[in-house]
Design a protein around this motif. Structure first.
Motif, PDB file in Angstrom:
ATOM      1  N   ALA A  57       0.827  -1.129   0.054  1.00 14.65           N
ATOM      2  CA  ALA A  57       0.228  -0.371   0.052  1.00 14.65           C
ATOM      3  C   ALA A  57       1.173   1.251  -0.235  1.00 14.65           C
ATOM      4  O   ALA A  57       1.856   1.316   1.258  1.00 14.65           O
ATOM      5  CB  ALA A  57      -1.098  -0.019   1.268  1.00 14.65           C
ATOM      6  N   ARG A  58       0.679   2.352  -0.777  1.00 14.14           N
ATOM      7  CA  ARG A  58       1.225   3.227  -0.708  1.00 14.14           C
ATOM      8  C   ARG A  58      -0.084   4.588  -0.401  1.00 14.14           C
ATOM      9  O   ARG A  58      -0.701   4.973  -1.886  1.00 14.14           O
ATOM     10  CB  ARG A  58       1.731   3.798  -2.419  1.00 14.14           C
ATOM     11  N   ILE A  59      -0.184   5.505  -0.024  1.00 18.14           N
ATOM     12  CA  ILE A  59      -1.046   5.688   0.475  1.00 18.14           C
ATOM     13  C   ILE A  59      -1.141   7.260   1.148  1.00 18.14           C
ATOM     14  O   ILE A  59      -0.114   7.911   1.253  1.00 18.14           O
ATOM     15  CB  ILE A  59      -1.649   5.943   2.813  1.00 18.14           C
ATOM     16  N   VAL A  60      -2.269   8.577  -0.142  1.00 20.89           N
ATOM     17  CA  VAL A  60      -1.941   9.304   0.176  1.00 20.89           C
ATOM     18  C   VAL A  60      -2.829  10.421   0.721  1.00 20.89           C
ATOM     19  O   VAL A  60      -4.195   9.967   0.599  1.00 20.89           O
ATOM     20  CB  VAL A  60      -1.745  10.475  -1.490  1.00 20.89           C
ATOM     21  N   TRP A  61      -2.853  11.064   2.385  1.00 21.04           N
ATOM     22  CA  TRP A  61      -3.384  11.459   2.797  1.00 21.04           C
ATOM     23  C   TRP A  61      -4.051  12.933   2.168  1.00 21.04           C
ATOM     24  O   TRP A  61      -3.490  13.936   2.550  1.00 21.04           O
ATOM     25  CB  TRP A  61      -2.735  11.829   4.353  1.00 21.04           C
ATOM     26  N   VAL A  62      -5.207  13.375   1.818  1.00 18.44           N
ATOM     27  CA  VAL A  62      -5.519  14.265   0.704  1.00 18.44           C
ATOM     28  C   VAL A  62      -6.532  15.731   1.817  1.00 18.44           C
ATOM     29  O   VAL A  62      -7.624  14.936   2.503  1.00 18.44           O
ATOM     30  CB  VAL A  62      -6.411  13.925   0.399  1.00 18.44           C
ATOM     31  N   LYS A  63      -5.436  16.270   1.894  1.00 15.54           N
ATOM     32  CA  LYS A  63      -6.292  17.138   4.274  1.00 15.54           C
ATOM     33  C   LYS A  63      -6.365  18.488   3.420  1.00 15.54           C
ATOM     34  O   LYS A  63      -7.231  18.891   4.123  1.00 15.54           O
ATOM     35  CB  LYS A  63      -4.770  16.701   4.143  1.00 15.54           C
ATOM     36  N   SER A  64      -5.743  18.871   2.460  1.00 16.70           N
ATOM     37  CA  SER A  64      -5.660  20.296   1.651  1.00 16.70           C
ATOM     38  C   SER A  64      -7.011  21.089   1.339  1.00 16.70           C
ATOM     39  O   SER A  64      -7.491  19.782   0.777  1.00 16.70           O
ATOM     40  CB  SER A  64      -4.147  20.618   1.775  1.00 16.70           C
ATOM     41  N   ASP A  65      -7.600  22.021   0.647  1.00 19.63           N
ATOM     42  CA  ASP A  65      -9.385  21.981   0.120  1.00 19.63           C
ATOM     43  C   ASP A  65      -7.745  22.055  -1.375  1.00 19.63           C
ATOM     44  O   ASP A  65      -9.353  21.512  -2.058  1.00 19.63           O
ATOM     45  CB  ASP A  65      -9.036  23.886   0.378  1.00 19.63           C
ATOM     46  N   GLU A  66      -7.212  22.304  -1.863  1.00 15.77           N
ATOM     47  CA  GLU A  66      -7.069  22.124  -2.397  1.00 15.77           C
ATOM     48  C   GLU A  66      -6.679  20.851  -3.363  1.00 15.77           C
ATOM     49  O   GLU A  66      -6.689  20.599  -4.750  1.00 15.77           O
ATOM     50  CB  GLU A  66      -5.071  23.243  -2.915  1.00 15.77           C
ATOM     51  N   GLN A  67      -6.406  19.797  -2.440  1.00 16.68           N
ATOM     52  CA  GLN A  67      -5.985  19.002  -3.060  1.00 16.68           C
ATOM     53  C   GLN A  67      -7.512  18.351  -2.698  1.00 16.68           C
ATOM     54  O   GLN A  67      -7.707  17.282  -3.131  1.00 16.68           O
ATOM     55  CB  GLN A  67      -4.728  18.269  -1.952  1.00 16.68           C
ATOM     56  N   LYS A  68      -7.997  18.510  -1.911  1.00 11.83           N
ATOM     57  CA  LYS A  68      -9.400  17.797  -1.529  1.00 11.83           C
ATOM     58  C   LYS A  68     -10.002  18.505  -3.088  1.00 11.83           C
ATOM     59  O   LYS A  68     -11.065  17.585  -3.786  1.00 11.83           O
ATOM     60  CB  LYS A  68      -9.901  18.636  -0.176  1.00 11.83           C
ATOM     61  N   ALA A  69      -9.865  19.200  -3.637  1.00 17.25           N
ATOM     62  CA  ALA A  69     -11.240  19.490  -4.577  1.00 17.25           C
ATOM     63  C   ALA A  69     -10.738  19.188  -6.482  1.00 17.25           C
ATOM     64  O   ALA A  69     -11.308  18.706  -6.919  1.00 17.25           O
ATOM     65  CB  ALA A  69     -10.881  21.026  -4.729  1.00 17.25           C
ATOM     66  N   LYS A  70      -8.957  19.104  -6.455  1.00 15.69           N
ATOM     67  CA  LYS A  70      -8.525  17.931  -7.057  1.00 15.69           C
ATOM     68  C   LYS A  70      -9.192  16.441  -7.168  1.00 15.69           C
ATOM     69  O   LYS A  70      -9.206  16.200  -8.371  1.00 15.69           O
ATOM     70  CB  LYS A  70      -6.793  17.576  -6.886  1.00 15.69           C
ATOM     71  N   LEU A  71      -8.892  15.785  -6.591  1.00 15.35           N
ATOM     72  CA  LEU A  71      -9.475  14.368  -5.942  1.00 15.35           C
ATOM     73  C   LEU A  71     -10.537  14.890  -5.895  1.00 15.35           C
ATOM     74  O   LEU A  71     -12.015  13.503  -6.696  1.00 15.35           O
ATOM     75  CB  LEU A  71      -9.089  14.241  -4.620  1.00 15.35           C
ATOM     76  N   ALA A  72     -11.721  15.437  -5.785  1.00 14.73           N
ATOM     77  CA  ALA A  72     -12.607  15.433  -5.985  1.00 14.73           C
ATOM     78  C   ALA A  72     -13.431  16.009  -7.759  1.00 14.73           C
ATOM     79  O   ALA A  72     -14.103  14.838  -8.117  1.00 14.73           O
ATOM     80  CB  ALA A  72     -13.802  16.664  -5.222  1.00 14.73           C
ATOM     81  N   GLU A  73     -12.410  15.935  -8.886  1.00 16.55           N
ATOM     82  CA  GLU A  73     -12.989  16.391  -9.555  1.00 16.55           C
ATOM     83  C   GLU A  73     -12.626  14.715 -10.203  1.00 16.55           C
ATOM     84  O   GLU A  73     -13.220  14.677 -11.505  1.00 16.55           O
ATOM     85  CB  GLU A  73     -11.378  17.655 -10.301  1.00 16.55           C
ATOM     86  N   CYS A  74     -11.763  13.886 -10.155  1.00 19.04           N
ATOM     87  CA  CYS A  74     -11.564  12.929 -10.450  1.00 19.04           C
ATOM     88  C   CYS A  74     -12.597  11.664  -9.784  1.00 19.04           C
ATOM     89  O   CYS A  74     -12.885  10.647 -10.563  1.00 19.04           O
ATOM     90  CB  CYS A  74     -10.144  12.432 -10.138  1.00 19.04           C
ATOM     91  N   ALA A  75     -13.564  11.892  -9.076  1.00 18.81           N
ATOM     92  CA  ALA A  75     -14.587  11.190  -8.451  1.00 18.81           C
ATOM     93  C   ALA A  75     -16.375  11.092  -9.125  1.00 18.81           C
ATOM     94  O   ALA A  75     -16.451  12.689  -9.819  1.00 18.81           O
ATOM     95  CB  ALA A  75     -15.066  11.387  -7.038  1.00 18.81           C
TER      96      ALA A  75
END
Length: 202
Positions: A57-75
């Motif tokens: 496992a390689r885990i990225v913990w998405v915590k900042s608003d900027e990175q959350k918005a980037k992840l949300a765009e993938c969902a």
């Protein structure tokens, strides 16, 4: 000495926290999750078994608003607000070349040689064992008092590009939000089958 397994059963409260009362949350209270809590989750989940201690496992913990918005765009649309509202969402990936770490992770024998030249076998092993680690992540989070909301509704290629672009041998498995769940966001619990429905003892 004969082990008395019933003497080692967790309390009803602990079983409830980990399993019976735990739920999948769709919205989150406005309460932060600290980096120390994320470290505590890792320190628990890393102790769980994987094949040959491969730890893929390689885990990225998405915590900042900027990175959350980037992840949300993938969902998918239904998951976007969940990701933005969660204090943290873990992108649980796996390393296709996990075997490069086996000389120190599994020093008892030359385990690295078992996987060299068999990329498809490594992909299968990495996916299976990172799935186990992702499940242990959820148990670990619950064990330290947090709630979880696992998700698979996302574009894997987009997530890989956005969060594993610098490590192209890493691939996403699933994502899981972690935090303090809003009790109003859970659905009525779906049915769970009795033992006889899907089990047999032979």
């Amino acid at each position: 000495m004969t082990t008395q397994y019933h003497d080692q059963t967790l309390s009803e409260a602990a079983l409830g926290q980990l399993f019976n009362d735990a739920r999948t949350y769709n919205d989150w209270l406005d309460k932060p999750v600290s980096d120390a809590q994320l470290h505590a989750i890792w320190d628990l989940l890393k102790m769980a078994p994987t094949s040959a201690n491969m730890q893929p496992a390689r885990i990225v913990w998405v915590k900042s608003d900027e990175q959350k918005a980037k992840l949300a765009e993938c969902a998918m649309e239904g998951n976007q607000d969940k990701i933005k509202a969660a204090p943290v969402t873990a992108v649980i990936g796996y390393d296709i070349d996990f075997h490069e770490e086996l000389p120190w992770l599994f020093p008892h024998t030359d385990a690295k040689s078992w996987f060299e030249g068999d990329e498809e076998g490594r992909k299968e092993g990495a996916f299976r064992n990172s799935s186990l680690q992702g499940a242990y992540l959820m148990l670990a989070a619950r064990a330290i008092g947090l709630d979880c909301g696992a998700m698979s509704g996302f574009d894997a290629d987009k997530v890989n590009e956005a969060f594993f672009g610098d490590t192209p041998r890493h691939r996403v498995n699933f994502i899981c939000s972690v935090g303090y769940g809003d009790p109003e966001s859970v659905f009525e619990r779906s049915p769970r089958p009795d033992f006889e429905k899907f089990n047999s003892i032979v």
